[in-house]
Write an enzyme that holds these catalytic residues in place. Structure first.
Site, PDB file in Angstrom:
ATOM      1  N   ALA A  39       4.172 -10.636 -58.446  1.00 25.14           N
ATOM      2  CA  ALA A  39       4.796 -11.357 -59.559  1.00 25.14           C
ATOM      3  C   ALA A  39       4.387 -12.820 -59.472  1.00 25.14           C
ATOM      4  O   ALA A  39       3.811 -13.266 -58.468  1.00 25.14           O
ATOM      5  CB  ALA A  39       6.317 -11.244 -59.476  1.00 25.14           C
ATOM      6  N   LYS A  40       4.643 -13.567 -60.491  1.00 29.11           N
ATOM      7  CA  LYS A  40       4.439 -15.017 -60.465  1.00 29.11           C
ATOM      8  C   LYS A  40       5.301 -15.633 -61.544  1.00 29.11           C
ATOM      9  O   LYS A  40       5.613 -14.971 -62.543  1.00 29.11           O
ATOM     10  CB  LYS A  40       2.965 -15.351 -60.728  1.00 29.11           C
ATOM     11  CG  LYS A  40       2.544 -16.698 -60.192  1.00 29.11           C
ATOM     12  CD  LYS A  40       2.287 -16.631 -58.709  1.00 29.11           C
ATOM     13  CE  LYS A  40       1.857 -17.950 -58.133  1.00 29.11           C
ATOM     14  NZ  LYS A  40       1.449 -17.781 -56.723  1.00 29.11           N
ATOM     15  N   GLY A  41       5.676 -16.890 -61.350  1.00 24.08           N
ATOM     16  CA  GLY A  41       6.493 -17.558 -62.363  1.00 24.08           C
ATOM     17  C   GLY A  41       6.071 -19.000 -62.509  1.00 24.08           C
ATOM     18  O   GLY A  41       5.286 -19.521 -61.706  1.00 24.08           O
TER      19      GLY A  41
END
Ligand code: NAD
Length: 434
Positions: free
Chosen positions: A122-124
């Site tokens: 994931a990444k944000g």
């Protein structure tokens, strides 16, 4: 095979001649496509893994110090949770966008899989300029971003971590906001926390330590003793200083180091503890470091040396300078320091490139240890963390090296083949829920 190749290209079109990729997504997809072809991956699985599972964009209203309301845009992309809860950093930057976050989320999937940690990717990010925000504004921004994603984050669902312009304090705010809403302290919802709040011993040094483990493994494959090698390190921040220090302790000669102020070269070797001390007393830069000749960052990359550790930023070695590299081994401390177009040139020259998804995976490995410790409520000594980190990195290197020998491909290609195979095999066993 060839019709399958056409199929992969219909999902992801190969971008023509070997130019440098401008978008990180293209660069990642190019490597993914190669691994899929090598594995003769099922078309359905390719489609599944080529598209992120969830992409969330949130508006984040913040009351600024002057009383005005400002609205920021935030993102969280879950690439997949095939191997376990998704894991990945949150970056604060004025130019972060959903395309970049999508690419980085997939990158995390392959990075976690290569070191065998049970996480998806994931990444944000939040589009903002943190340099222009007060501490209070940053805190309100972080807490509202977390509140907007309460249904996404969670120790069993999705676990954020620090990335560009976010730090231990930001992680502490995320942990506290999530905990307040759960009405219980939930340390394992985020990693990269301060040690006092459930962070892990050894996390800060983990990435550099992992770089050194795989570099030593590569040297031993080439039959070279660490105390006989010369090393150039680009970037003297977290990853660069730890890598340089630990290789120095192995008896290696660190002939050059650099930072944003330029490169510093001494053919007889730089005293790394002294250089670190100098930097700390000098506003955290090497400017004016006395015991070396000043060179440029570009010259550093082209020095006569055995090992080159690029540990600063992306796109440092491309088609314009790849043929000038003299190192036998490049150990990618940074993310993406070698472009896709440079890969082929370095392969031709016989340079062994230890790819970023393997070389700098020590950070995510100790993040995994942090999550395990938080869930156990039992905290390990630094010695135990380092021992287990060393073992996991060494195993990962050996696995990737084995794949590269089996398929006669580079370590980068092998790292992608290894991790994509692992995710795809797990996905096949889990099946598609209907
Ligand atoms: P950092 O900010 O601590 O250090 C970066 C260093 O690079 C500094 O010395 C800076 O002066 C130097 N630098 C910046 N621009 C430069 C340029 N144009 N030329 C030469 N030097 C330059 O960052 P870090 O945490 O050490 O991260 C470095 C790289 O490693 C990044 O690519 C990061 O994404 C990657 N990485 C870091 C971690 C981690 O745990 N810190 C984990 C995985 C990957």
């Amino acid at each position: 095979m060839s019709s399958k190749k056409n199929f992969y290209s219909s999902i992801y079109k190969e971008p023509g001649p070997k130019l440098d990729r401008v978008s990180p997504f293209e660069s990642m997809m190019e490597r993914f496509r190669f691994a899929a072809e090598t594995l003769n991956l099922d078309e359905g699985l390719f489609k599944y893994l080529a598209s992120p599972e969830k992409q969330i964009t949130v508006s984040i209203p913040v009351i600024m110090d002057n009383g005005n309301i400002e609205v920021f845009e935030g993102y969280r992309v879950i690439h997949d949770n095939v191997l376990g809860p998704s894991k990945g950093g949150v970056r604060y930057s004025p130019d972060v966008n959903i395309e970049e976050v999508k690419a980085l989320a997939a990158w995390m999937t392959w990075k976690c899989a290569v070191v065998n940690v049970p996480f998806g990717g994931a990444k944000g990010g939040i589009r903002c300029n943190p340099a222009e925000l007060s501490q209070g504004e940053l805190e309100r921004l972080t807490r509202r971003y977390t509140a907007n994603l309460l249904g996404i984050f969670g120790p069993d669902r999705d676990i954020p971590a620090p990335d560009m312009n976010t730090n231990e304090q930001v992680m502490a705010w995320i942990m506290d906001t999530y905990s307040m809403n759960s009405q219980k302290t939930e340390m394992a919802v985020v990693t990269g926390k301060p040690v006092i709040l459930g962070g892990s011993q050894g996390r800060k040094e983990a990435t550099g330590r992992g770089v050194v483990t795989v570099t030593l493994a590569a040297l031993s494959k080439l039959g070279i003793m660490p105390n006989k090698v010369s090393i150039a390190v680009q970037g003297f921040g977290n990853v660069g200083t730890v890598s340089a220090q630990l290789m120095y302790e192995q008896g290696a000669k660190i002939i050059a180091i650099s930072d944003i102020t330029g490169g510093y070269y001494n053919k007889n070797g730089i005293n790394i503890p002294e250089a670190i001390q100098y930097m700390r007393n000098n506003n955290n830069v090497l400017e004016g470091y006395p015991d070396a000749e000043k060179i440029t960052n570009k010259e550093l990359l082209e020095l006569e040396c055995d090992v080159l550790i690029p540990a600063a930023k992306e796109d440092q070695i491309d088609h314009t300078n790849a043929d000038k590299i003299k190192a036998k081994i490049i150990s990618e401390g940074a993310n993406g320091p070698v472009t896709a177009s440079a890969d082929a040139i370095l392969e031709e020259k016989g340079v062994m490139v230890i790819p970023d998804i393997l070389a700098n995976a020590g950070g995510v490995t100790v993040s995994y240890f942090e999550w395990v410790q938080d869930r156990q409520g039992y905290f390990w000594t630094e010695e135990r963390v380092n021992r287990r980190l060393n073992r996991m990195m060494r195993n990962a290197f050996d696995n990737v090296f084995g794949v590269s020998e089996n398929y006669k491909i580079t370590l980068r290609q092998a790292a992608y083949v290894y991790s994509i195979n692992r995710v795809a095999t797990t996905l096949k066993m889990r099946g598609i829920y209907a």
